[in-house]
Motif scaffolding. Sequence first.
Motif, PDB file in Angstrom:
ATOM      1  N   LEU A  12      -2.077  13.086   5.981  1.00 29.02           N
ATOM      2  CA  LEU A  12      -0.816  12.881   4.983  1.00 29.02           C
ATOM      3  C   LEU A  12       0.362  12.976   5.227  1.00 29.02           C
ATOM      4  CD1 LEU A  12       0.212  14.359   2.336  1.00 29.02           C
ATOM      5  CD2 LEU A  12      -0.393  16.494   3.323  1.00 29.02           C
ATOM      6  N   ARG A  13       1.279  12.058   4.697  1.00 28.60           N
ATOM      7  CA  ARG A  13       3.047  12.137   5.223  1.00 28.60           C
ATOM      8  C   ARG A  13       3.638  12.588   3.932  1.00 28.60           C
ATOM      9  NH1 ARG A  13       4.736   6.067   6.603  1.00 28.60           N
ATOM     10  NH2 ARG A  13       6.712   7.437   7.433  1.00 28.60           N
ATOM     11  N   LEU A  14       4.428  13.549   4.245  1.00 22.53           N
ATOM     12  CA  LEU A  14       5.697  14.224   3.844  1.00 22.53           C
ATOM     13  C   LEU A  14       6.825  13.832   4.386  1.00 22.53           C
ATOM     14  CD1 LEU A  14       4.370  17.950   3.398  1.00 22.53           C
ATOM     15  CD2 LEU A  14       4.307  16.342   2.078  1.00 22.53           C
ATOM     16  N   PHE A  15       8.035  13.149   3.120  1.00 23.92           N
ATOM     17  CA  PHE A  15       9.252  12.704   3.514  1.00 23.92           C
ATOM     18  C   PHE A  15      10.587  13.471   3.111  1.00 23.92           C
ATOM     19  CE2 PHE A  15       5.889   9.918   2.088  1.00 23.92           C
ATOM     20  CZ  PHE A  15       5.835   8.480   3.300  1.00 23.92           C
ATOM     21  N   GLY A  16      10.221  15.133   3.270  1.00 27.50           N
ATOM     22  CA  GLY A  16      11.424  16.146   2.896  1.00 27.50           C
ATOM     23  C   GLY A  16      11.463  16.428   1.365  1.00 27.50           C
ATOM     24  N   ASP A  17      11.532  17.572   1.680  1.00 23.37           N
ATOM     25  CA  ASP A  17      11.630  18.212   0.034  1.00 23.37           C
ATOM     26  C   ASP A  17      13.269  17.511  -0.378  1.00 23.37           C
ATOM     27  OD1 ASP A  17      10.470  20.208   0.572  1.00 23.37           O
ATOM     28  OD2 ASP A  17      11.822  21.835   1.716  1.00 23.37           O
TER      29      ASP A  17
ATOM     30  N   GLU B  95       8.038  14.342  -1.788  1.00 26.10           N
ATOM     31  CA  GLU B  95       7.420  12.858  -1.325  1.00 26.10           C
ATOM     32  C   GLU B  95       6.356  12.985  -0.730  1.00 26.10           C
ATOM     33  OE1 GLU B  95      10.410  10.253  -1.220  1.00 26.10           O
ATOM     34  OE2 GLU B  95       8.582   8.257  -1.454  1.00 26.10           O
ATOM     35  N   ALA B  96       5.236  12.331  -1.046  1.00 22.87           N
ATOM     36  CA  ALA B  96       4.287  12.375  -0.158  1.00 22.87           C
ATOM     37  C   ALA B  96       3.630  11.219   0.009  1.00 22.87           C
ATOM     38  CB  ALA B  96       3.292  13.875  -0.281  1.00 22.87           C
ATOM     39  N   GLN B  97       2.586  10.808   0.977  1.00 26.71           N
ATOM     40  CA  GLN B  97       1.702   9.744   1.400  1.00 26.71           C
ATOM     41  C   GLN B  97       0.427   9.788   1.707  1.00 26.71           C
ATOM     42  OE1 GLN B  97       2.360   6.224   3.720  1.00 26.71           O
ATOM     43  NE2 GLN B  97       2.231   4.683   2.322  1.00 26.71           N
ATOM     44  N   ILE B  98      -0.919   9.843   0.499  1.00 28.33           N
ATOM     45  CA  ILE B  98      -2.086  10.520   1.103  1.00 28.33           C
ATOM     46  C   ILE B  98      -3.002   8.633   1.532  1.00 28.33           C
ATOM     47  CG2 ILE B  98      -4.642  10.936   0.448  1.00 28.33           C
ATOM     48  CD1 ILE B  98      -2.764  12.979   0.544  1.00 28.33           C
ATOM     49  N   MET B  99      -3.660   8.692   2.876  1.00 23.59           N
ATOM     50  CA  MET B  99      -4.232   7.278   3.242  1.00 23.59           C
ATOM     51  C   MET B  99      -5.244   7.680   3.724  1.00 23.59           C
ATOM     52  SD  MET B  99      -0.923   5.714   5.636  1.00 23.59           S
ATOM     53  CE  MET B  99      -0.511   8.194   5.447  1.00 23.59           C
ATOM     54  N   ILE B 100      -6.397   6.794   3.142  1.00 24.61           N
ATOM     55  CA  ILE B 100      -7.434   6.891   3.450  1.00 24.61           C
ATOM     56  C   ILE B 100      -8.355   5.680   4.042  1.00 24.61           C
ATOM     57  CG2 ILE B 100      -9.868   7.772   2.457  1.00 24.61           C
ATOM     58  CD1 ILE B 100      -7.924   8.463   0.384  1.00 24.61           C
ATOM     59  N   ARG B 101      -9.117   6.051   4.588  1.00 22.40           N
ATOM     60  CA  ARG B 101      -9.833   4.982   5.902  1.00 22.40           C
ATOM     61  C   ARG B 101     -10.938   4.546   5.044  1.00 22.40           C
ATOM     62  NH1 ARG B 101      -7.468   1.805   8.904  1.00 22.40           N
ATOM     63  NH2 ARG B 101      -6.165   3.078  10.574  1.00 22.40           N
ATOM     64  N   HIS B 102     -11.071   3.485   4.555  1.00 27.72           N
ATOM     65  CA  HIS B 102     -12.187   2.974   3.487  1.00 27.72           C
ATOM     66  C   HIS B 102     -12.454   1.885   3.491  1.00 27.72           C
ATOM     67  CE1 HIS B 102     -15.784   2.889   0.701  1.00 27.72           C
ATOM     68  NE2 HIS B 102     -15.981   3.677   1.296  1.00 27.72           N
ATOM     69  N   PRO B 103     -13.037   0.488   3.706  1.00 30.32           N
ATOM     70  CA  PRO B 103     -13.016  -0.949   3.699  1.00 30.32           C
ATOM     71  C   PRO B 103     -13.103  -1.096   2.086  1.00 30.32           C
ATOM     72  CG  PRO B 103     -15.451  -0.282   3.757  1.00 30.32           C
ATOM     73  CD  PRO B 103     -14.597   1.403   3.946  1.00 30.32           C
TER      74      PRO B 103
ATOM     75  N   ASN C  63      -8.225   0.956   2.320  1.00 32.69           N
ATOM     76  CA  ASN C  63      -7.675   1.597   2.917  1.00 32.69           C
ATOM     77  C   ASN C  63      -6.745   2.288   1.758  1.00 32.69           C
ATOM     78  OD1 ASN C  63      -8.822   1.632   5.809  1.00 32.69           O
ATOM     79  ND2 ASN C  63      -7.769   0.814   6.111  1.00 32.69           N
ATOM     80  N   PRO C  64      -7.442   2.749   1.138  1.00 31.04           N
ATOM     81  CA  PRO C  64      -6.385   2.733   0.261  1.00 31.04           C
ATOM     82  C   PRO C  64      -5.223   3.756   0.497  1.00 31.04           C
ATOM     83  CG  PRO C  64      -8.984   3.548  -1.117  1.00 31.04           C
ATOM     84  CD  PRO C  64      -8.833   2.971   0.929  1.00 31.04           C
ATOM     85  N   ALA C  65      -3.956   3.619   0.134  1.00 34.31           N
ATOM     86  CA  ALA C  65      -3.022   4.520  -0.613  1.00 34.31           C
ATOM     87  C   ALA C  65      -2.316   4.738  -1.390  1.00 34.31           C
ATOM     88  CB  ALA C  65      -2.011   3.804   0.825  1.00 34.31           C
ATOM     89  N   PHE C  66      -1.763   5.507  -1.479  1.00 38.67           N
ATOM     90  CA  PHE C  66      -0.930   6.932  -2.701  1.00 38.67           C
ATOM     91  C   PHE C  66       0.331   7.234  -2.474  1.00 38.67           C
ATOM     92  CE2 PHE C  66      -5.691   6.464  -3.208  1.00 38.67           C
ATOM     93  CZ  PHE C  66      -5.828   5.667  -4.667  1.00 38.67           C
ATOM     94  N   ARG C  67       1.204   6.994  -2.823  1.00 36.77           N
ATOM     95  CA  ARG C  67       2.531   7.521  -2.086  1.00 36.77           C
ATOM     96  C   ARG C  67       3.349   8.243  -3.708  1.00 36.77           C
ATOM     97  NH1 ARG C  67       7.207   5.677   2.032  1.00 36.77           N
ATOM     98  NH2 ARG C  67       8.520   6.782   1.194  1.00 36.77           N
TER      99      ARG C  67
ATOM    100  N   ALA D 105      -0.949  23.145   2.518  1.00 36.29           N
ATOM    101  CA  ALA D 105      -2.291  21.701   2.435  1.00 36.29           C
ATOM    102  C   ALA D 105      -2.336  21.159   1.500  1.00 36.29           C
ATOM    103  CB  ALA D 105      -3.304  22.501   4.165  1.00 36.29           C
ATOM    104  N   LEU D 106      -2.652  20.319   1.877  1.00 38.29           N
ATOM    105  CA  LEU D 106      -3.100  19.249   0.579  1.00 38.29           C
ATOM    106  C   LEU D 106      -4.921  18.711   0.790  1.00 38.29           C
ATOM    107  CD1 LEU D 106      -0.202  16.849  -1.048  1.00 38.29           C
ATOM    108  CD2 LEU D 106      -0.415  18.991  -1.669  1.00 38.29           C
ATOM    109  N   THR D 107      -5.483  18.655   0.055  1.00 37.37           N
ATOM    110  CA  THR D 107      -6.992  19.117  -0.389  1.00 37.37           C
ATOM    111  C   THR D 107      -6.794  17.228  -1.204  1.00 37.37           C
ATOM    112  OG1 THR D 107      -7.402  21.244   0.087  1.00 37.37           O
ATOM    113  CG2 THR D 107      -9.070  19.823  -0.151  1.00 37.37           C
ATOM    114  N   VAL D 108      -8.377  16.381  -0.122  1.00 37.56           N
ATOM    115  CA  VAL D 108      -8.431  15.143  -1.047  1.00 37.56           C
ATOM    116  C   VAL D 108      -9.890  15.139  -1.006  1.00 37.56           C
ATOM    117  CG1 VAL D 108      -8.201  12.526  -0.558  1.00 37.56           C
ATOM    118  CG2 VAL D 108      -6.102  14.572  -0.347  1.00 37.56           C
TER     119      VAL D 108
END
Length: 269
Positions: free
Chosen positions: A164-169, A181-189, A233-237, A247-250
Amino acid sequence: MGRTILTAAILTASLALPLHGAQDNPLIDGPTWEDLRYDVVGEAEIAPAGDLFTLNAPYRAEDAATVPIHIVQAPDAPPIETATLVIDENPAPVAGEFTFGPAMAPLDFELRVRVNQYSNVRFIAETPEGLRMDGAFVKASGGCSAPAGKDPETALAEMGRMKLRLFGDEVPAAMSTPRREAQIMIRHPNYSGLQRDQITQLMIPAHFIDHLEVWQGDEMLFSMEGGISISENPAFRFVYSDNGTEALTVKARDTDGNNFEQTLPKVEG
């Protein structure tokens, strides 16, 4: 202007601009959509998105296997609860079906997809005014069969790792709740079933994340029913209203029945 509105001045200026048609590569006419339309929405009427939302995508993609798709609404737009992302010319055109929680409104959401040949990419949303659609024409080819970035053993060893990456309030003038603003990244082929093992030259069976949920506490931000068009490697911003949880739960599931779940602390950076 950045991905989100940082000042009241920019907010005011942006409201004066029409969202629809802001990109230089609008949808083009073609027979494929008419063949797909009934399977996607049945006989339901679809109107242009107008000022409700816009989809932005590159006219000519740098990498057909990781094409960025960005959907955004104006601050006062009505919420989008469900939507379908369609890539007309892909072998499996429905890239994903999404459900968005109230904290995601107004929508500011980006993901990466595979585009297999020159194609319309369209976002069809259920709105209080019925089905609305916006999209773009993307010049890209070979995205679904592009070689994986890592060898199968390494990809499987890392599968399910999340970040998880966060980019501030941010507190835009029109909103009282902090937006982040957040970004979720998941390792998966996210194998599409159309790729070859670069060593054996055998086809790699399809193996991808078909269900995803992102939560803040007991409040769901969004969920996805995904297909082969979602990138490796799906990523969602995305931008969301922060309810104060730490925390965020994925939660994710793939087509081999593997379940992944991770609670990711909100750490800036």
